[in-house]
Motif scaffolding. Sequence first.
Motif: not given
Lengths: 230, 115
Positions: A27, A30-31, A34-35, A38-39, A41, B23, B26-27, B29-30
């Motif tokens: 997890a 994966k997080a 994603i982070e 996100a940065n 993007e 998770v 995190a989402r 956060y996105r």
Amino acid sequence: MSQIHALSDDQVGQELRKMTAFIRQEAEEKAREIEIKANEEFAIEKSKLVRQETDAIDSAYAKKFKQAQMSQQITRSTVANKTRLKVLGARQELLDDIFEAASAQLGEATSSQDRYKDILKGLILEGFYAMNEPELVLRARKADYDVVRQASEAASAEYKEKTEKDVKATIDEENPVAEGSAGGVIIVGGNGKIDIDNTFEARLNLLKDSALPAMRKALFGENPNRKFFD
Amino acid sequence: MSAQNSAGIQTLLDAERDASKIVQKAREYRTKRVREARDEAKKEIEAYKAQKEAEFKKFEAEHTQGNKAAQDEADAEAEARIREIKESGSKNREQVIKDLLHAVFTPVPEAMAAH
């Protein structure tokens, strides 16, 4: 205890702990992914938006600046023009004033009969030479008929002397020159179709064009910008 | 035994639940970052625009001033030249009038015949 349980309690506990740790780790990885994404993007999107808009702003302001500059040039040019016109206007006023004054003094030629007769003779002669015809008609002020007749005879004599040609000039008493004229004479030829207006008003009028260069020079001095003198 | 089993299963379920929370965070956060990108971009853009506008206003002000200066200078120059003209006029007027009248009263017979 049954034989089915291959693992002891401790071992189960251990397995459980391993599995929970694994689940947690997955997890968190994966997080993290994603982070990171996100940065990325964030950076891309932000710079795209900023660039798009600043480009648009730049081109809009480029236009504004150009227009402002053009309008400034127009203003400067208008100012220069207005100034030039002001100065030219003053010059013209002066010239007009001078012509008016001259016009008012046209009568001085007739103050002396002899002088007037002499002038008339010259004016008539100008007409004779220009027309180059054997028969011409003269028009003059009613009051001048006598002196014009005398001048005309003198002119014809000189004409004959200089060109060996005869010329007969008669006064058209049906069509005198207007009373208000200051004097002079009109010579008509070509069967009445061509006339040379040698009245004083007409001569002064011609000078309004032809005398300008000399007048300008006398009044305003040489023009430093002039390049052609032929 | 079955109690043990269900305890173990519960532990795993709890772990899954925690994992999905991680998770999920995190989402979120996105999503937040997307919004932040737009907000920060907007701020930078507005700052840029304000700067450009200030430059432009300065340019305009300078030139309005320049124009006025040019106008005043032009007016002064016009005054001076008009004064010159008037002076020259009064000085030379009589002579020019005399010359004009002389031309009116002096026919030139031969010259006219030339054309």
